[in-house]
Motif scaffolding. Structure first.
Motif, PDB file in Angstrom:
ATOM      1  N   GLY A  61       0.803  -1.214   0.000  1.00  0.00           N
ATOM      2  CA  GLY A  61       0.000   0.000   0.000  1.00  0.00           C
ATOM      3  C   GLY A  61       0.838   1.266   0.000  1.00  0.00           C
ATOM      4  N   LYS A  62       2.138   1.135  -0.243  1.00  0.00           N
ATOM      5  CA  LYS A  62       3.046   2.282  -0.310  1.00  0.00           C
ATOM      6  C   LYS A  62       3.194   2.705  -1.768  1.00  0.00           C
ATOM      7  CE  LYS A  62       5.560   0.648   3.700  1.00  0.00           C
ATOM      8  NZ  LYS A  62       6.713  -0.083   4.162  1.00  0.00           N
ATOM      9  N   PRO A  63       3.613   3.958  -2.007  1.00  0.00           N
ATOM     10  CA  PRO A  63       3.791   4.393  -3.401  1.00  0.00           C
ATOM     11  C   PRO A  63       4.698   3.436  -4.172  1.00  0.00           C
ATOM     12  CG  PRO A  63       3.947   6.261  -1.929  1.00  0.00           C
ATOM     13  CD  PRO A  63       3.882   5.028  -1.058  1.00  0.00           C
ATOM     14  N   ALA A  64       4.238   3.034  -5.348  1.00  0.00           N
ATOM     15  CA  ALA A  64       4.979   2.075  -6.177  1.00  0.00           C
ATOM     16  C   ALA A  64       6.183   2.758  -6.808  1.00  0.00           C
ATOM     17  CB  ALA A  64       4.067   1.508  -7.257  1.00  0.00           C
ATOM     18  N   SER A  65       7.212   1.988  -7.028  1.00  0.00           N
ATOM     19  CA  SER A  65       8.408   2.484  -7.687  1.00  0.00           C
ATOM     20  C   SER A  65       8.075   2.884  -9.120  1.00  0.00           C
ATOM     21  CB  SER A  65       9.481   1.391  -7.696  1.00  0.00           C
ATOM     22  OG  SER A  65      10.528   1.726  -8.585  1.00  0.00           O
ATOM     23  N   GLU A  66       8.655   3.996  -9.559  1.00  0.00           N
ATOM     24  CA  GLU A  66       8.440   4.440 -10.938  1.00  0.00           C
ATOM     25  C   GLU A  66       9.114   3.501 -11.929  1.00  0.00           C
ATOM     26  OE1 GLU A  66       9.535   8.536 -11.348  1.00  0.00           O
ATOM     27  OE2 GLU A  66       8.157   9.166  -9.775  1.00  0.00           O
ATOM     28  N   LYS A  67       9.971   2.627 -11.432  1.00  0.00           N
ATOM     29  CA  LYS A  67      10.695   1.697 -12.302  1.00  0.00           C
ATOM     30  C   LYS A  67       9.849   0.483 -12.681  1.00  0.00           C
ATOM     31  CE  LYS A  67      15.138   3.083 -10.428  1.00  0.00           C
ATOM     32  NZ  LYS A  67      16.318   2.683  -9.688  1.00  0.00           N
ATOM     33  N   LEU A  68       8.731   0.287 -11.987  1.00  0.00           N
ATOM     34  CA  LEU A  68       7.872  -0.865 -12.281  1.00  0.00           C
ATOM     35  C   LEU A  68       7.240  -0.730 -13.656  1.00  0.00           C
ATOM     36  CD1 LEU A  68       5.918  -1.466  -8.949  1.00  0.00           C
ATOM     37  CD2 LEU A  68       7.708  -2.884  -9.925  1.00  0.00           C
ATOM     38  N   LEU A  69       7.277  -1.785 -14.425  1.00  0.00           N
ATOM     39  CA  LEU A  69       6.626  -1.792 -15.732  1.00  0.00           C
ATOM     40  C   LEU A  69       5.105  -1.812 -15.575  1.00  0.00           C
ATOM     41  CD1 LEU A  69       6.818  -1.984 -18.815  1.00  0.00           C
ATOM     42  CD2 LEU A  69       6.928  -4.467 -18.563  1.00  0.00           C
ATOM     43  N   VAL A  70       4.626  -2.602 -14.614  1.00  0.00           N
ATOM     44  CA  VAL A  70       3.194  -2.704 -14.326  1.00  0.00           C
ATOM     45  C   VAL A  70       2.993  -2.457 -12.836  1.00  0.00           C
ATOM     46  CG1 VAL A  70       1.166  -4.212 -14.326  1.00  0.00           C
ATOM     47  CG2 VAL A  70       2.837  -4.382 -16.172  1.00  0.00           C
ATOM     48  N   THR A  71       2.118  -1.527 -12.505  1.00  0.00           N
ATOM     49  CA  THR A  71       1.811  -1.232 -11.109  1.00  0.00           C
ATOM     50  C   THR A  71       0.757  -2.228 -10.636  1.00  0.00           C
ATOM     51  OG1 THR A  71       2.242   1.099 -11.531  1.00  0.00           O
ATOM     52  CG2 THR A  71       1.014   0.561  -9.542  1.00  0.00           C
ATOM     53  N   PRO A  72       1.001  -2.920  -9.513  1.00  0.00           N
ATOM     54  CA  PRO A  72       0.035  -3.932  -9.083  1.00  0.00           C
ATOM     55  C   PRO A  72      -1.307  -3.371  -8.612  1.00  0.00           C
ATOM     56  CG  PRO A  72       1.854  -3.766  -7.515  1.00  0.00           C
ATOM     57  CD  PRO A  72       2.186  -2.876  -8.657  1.00  0.00           C
ATOM     58  N   LEU A  73      -1.313  -2.111  -8.145  1.00  0.00           N
ATOM     59  CA  LEU A  73      -2.517  -1.546  -7.539  1.00  0.00           C
ATOM     60  C   LEU A  73      -2.606  -0.063  -7.893  1.00  0.00           C
ATOM     61  CD1 LEU A  73      -4.727  -1.112  -5.284  1.00  0.00           C
ATOM     62  CD2 LEU A  73      -2.878  -1.190  -3.638  1.00  0.00           C
ATOM     63  N   VAL A  74      -3.750   0.350  -8.416  1.00  0.00           N
ATOM     64  CA  VAL A  74      -3.996   1.760  -8.709  1.00  0.00           C
ATOM     65  C   VAL A  74      -5.317   2.137  -8.050  1.00  0.00           C
ATOM     66  CG1 VAL A  74      -4.414   3.486 -10.504  1.00  0.00           C
ATOM     67  CG2 VAL A  74      -2.751   1.653 -10.907  1.00  0.00           C
ATOM     68  N   LYS A  75      -5.303   3.272  -7.313  1.00  0.00           N
ATOM     69  CA  LYS A  75      -6.525   3.799  -6.694  1.00  0.00           C
ATOM     70  C   LYS A  75      -6.872   5.124  -7.355  1.00  0.00           C
ATOM     71  CE  LYS A  75      -6.947   4.183  -2.247  1.00  0.00           C
ATOM     72  NZ  LYS A  75      -6.737   4.315  -0.789  1.00  0.00           N
ATOM     73  N   HIS A  76      -8.173   5.295  -7.638  1.00  0.00           N
ATOM     74  CA  HIS A  76      -8.628   6.563  -8.202  1.00  0.00           C
ATOM     75  C   HIS A  76     -10.115   6.727  -7.917  1.00  0.00           C
ATOM     76  CE1 HIS A  76      -8.738  10.043 -10.768  1.00  0.00           C
ATOM     77  NE2 HIS A  76      -9.622   9.486 -11.577  1.00  0.00           N
ATOM     78  N   ASN A  77     -10.471   7.851  -7.336  1.00  0.00           N
ATOM     79  CA  ASN A  77     -11.882   8.179  -7.069  1.00  0.00           C
ATOM     80  C   ASN A  77     -12.627   7.074  -6.326  1.00  0.00           C
ATOM     81  OD1 ASN A  77     -11.724  10.708  -8.198  1.00  0.00           O
ATOM     82  ND2 ASN A  77     -12.468  10.061 -10.203  1.00  0.00           N
ATOM     83  N   GLY A  78     -12.018   6.512  -5.312  1.00  0.00           N
ATOM     84  CA  GLY A  78     -12.684   5.494  -4.500  1.00  0.00           C
ATOM     85  C   GLY A  78     -12.759   4.119  -5.139  1.00  0.00           C
ATOM     86  N   VAL A  79     -12.012   3.916  -6.223  1.00  0.00           N
ATOM     87  CA  VAL A  79     -12.010   2.628  -6.908  1.00  0.00           C
ATOM     88  C   VAL A  79     -10.589   2.070  -6.901  1.00  0.00           C
ATOM     89  CG1 VAL A  79     -12.534   1.407  -9.060  1.00  0.00           C
ATOM     90  CG2 VAL A  79     -13.934   3.348  -8.368  1.00  0.00           C
ATOM     91  N   ILE A  80     -10.477   0.772  -6.676  1.00  0.00           N
ATOM     92  CA  ILE A  80      -9.199   0.062  -6.642  1.00  0.00           C
ATOM     93  C   ILE A  80      -9.111  -0.815  -7.884  1.00  0.00           C
ATOM     94  CG2 ILE A  80      -7.787  -1.593  -5.350  1.00  0.00           C
ATOM     95  CD1 ILE A  80      -9.633  -0.858  -2.888  1.00  0.00           C
ATOM     96  N   TYR A  81      -8.026  -0.660  -8.631  1.00  0.00           N
ATOM     97  CA  TYR A  81      -7.795  -1.468  -9.827  1.00  0.00           C
ATOM     98  C   TYR A  81      -6.591  -2.360  -9.555  1.00  0.00           C
ATOM     99  CZ  TYR A  81     -10.719   2.142 -11.890  1.00  0.00           C
ATOM    100  OH  TYR A  81     -11.748   3.015 -12.160  1.00  0.00           O
ATOM    101  N   ILE A  82      -6.780  -3.672  -9.653  1.00  0.00           N
ATOM    102  CA  ILE A  82      -5.722  -4.638  -9.401  1.00  0.00           C
ATOM    103  C   ILE A  82      -5.275  -5.231 -10.726  1.00  0.00           C
ATOM    104  CG2 ILE A  82      -5.091  -6.769  -8.198  1.00  0.00           C
ATOM    105  CD1 ILE A  82      -5.868  -4.462  -6.297  1.00  0.00           C
ATOM    106  N   ALA A  83      -3.965  -5.125 -10.993  1.00  0.00           N
ATOM    107  CA  ALA A  83      -3.398  -5.716 -12.208  1.00  0.00           C
ATOM    108  C   ALA A  83      -3.493  -7.233 -12.127  1.00  0.00           C
ATOM    109  CB  ALA A  83      -1.946  -5.280 -12.357  1.00  0.00           C
TER     110      ALA A  83
END
Length: 170
Positions: A48-70
């Motif tokens: 749940g910490k900020p993902a590294s910018e070096k990651l090709l794919v981010t495992p978790l993205v949150k936006h507007n109360g929605v969680i998107y899991i890769a």
């Protein structure tokens, strides 16, 4: 038919162009381009910490109360353990990864809205369902299941999902 000069649309367009020149402000301020606004997007890792910018794919993205899991396969977030090559173990590993990420994003398994399940073999559908049911005892979310030709890392199953934020995180 009336020429374009006399249509309501043409009249409204001419009036809208004329009002500012007369010092009359439009009723609504011009709309800002919100599509380029990324301020509310949070890219997070498994903790749940900020993902590294070096990651090709981010495992978790949150936006507007929605969680998107890769997509999570049995190899994702690998801790080096050898995993038996059967659908039960692979599904359990994938669902545990999904659960970790949903919770890291502020959701719960009950707040999962939709999942897409990719199976390496459609024959594994029943075996995947046996494990899947244990994670949704109150009934599962919307789900699509498809068989695909192959999955990365010799995984037998991969799952991505969308969930709602269920708890407030500071």
């Amino acid at each position: 038919m009336l020429p374009d000069f006399f249509t309501r649309r043409a009249f409204a367009g001419r009036l809208a162009a004329l009002l500012p020149s007369l010092g009359i402000a439009p009723a609504m301020p011009p709309r800002e381009d919100t599509q380029s606004d990324t301020a509310g997007i949070k890219k997070l890792d498994y903790e749940g910490k900020p993902a590294s910018e070096k990651l090709l794919v981010t495992p978790l993205v949150k936006h507007n109360g929605v969680i998107y899991i890769a997509g999570q396969g049995a190899h994702a977030h690998d801790n080096g353990e050898a995993l038996p090559l059967d659908i039960g173990n692979h599904t359990k590993k994938v669902m545990e990864n999904v659960k970790i990420l949903v919770e890291a994003g502020g959701g719960t398994m009950d707040s999962v809205l939709q999942l897409t399940v990719y199976l390496a073999k459609i024959e594994d559908f029943d075996g995947m369902n046996k494990v899947f049911k244990a994670y949704f005892p109150g009934g599962g979310p919307a789900r699509t299941t498809v068989a695909v030709a192959n999955l990365p890392g010799n995984s037998l199953v991969e799952i991505n999902c969308i969930a709602a934020v269920a708890k407030n995180q500071g």
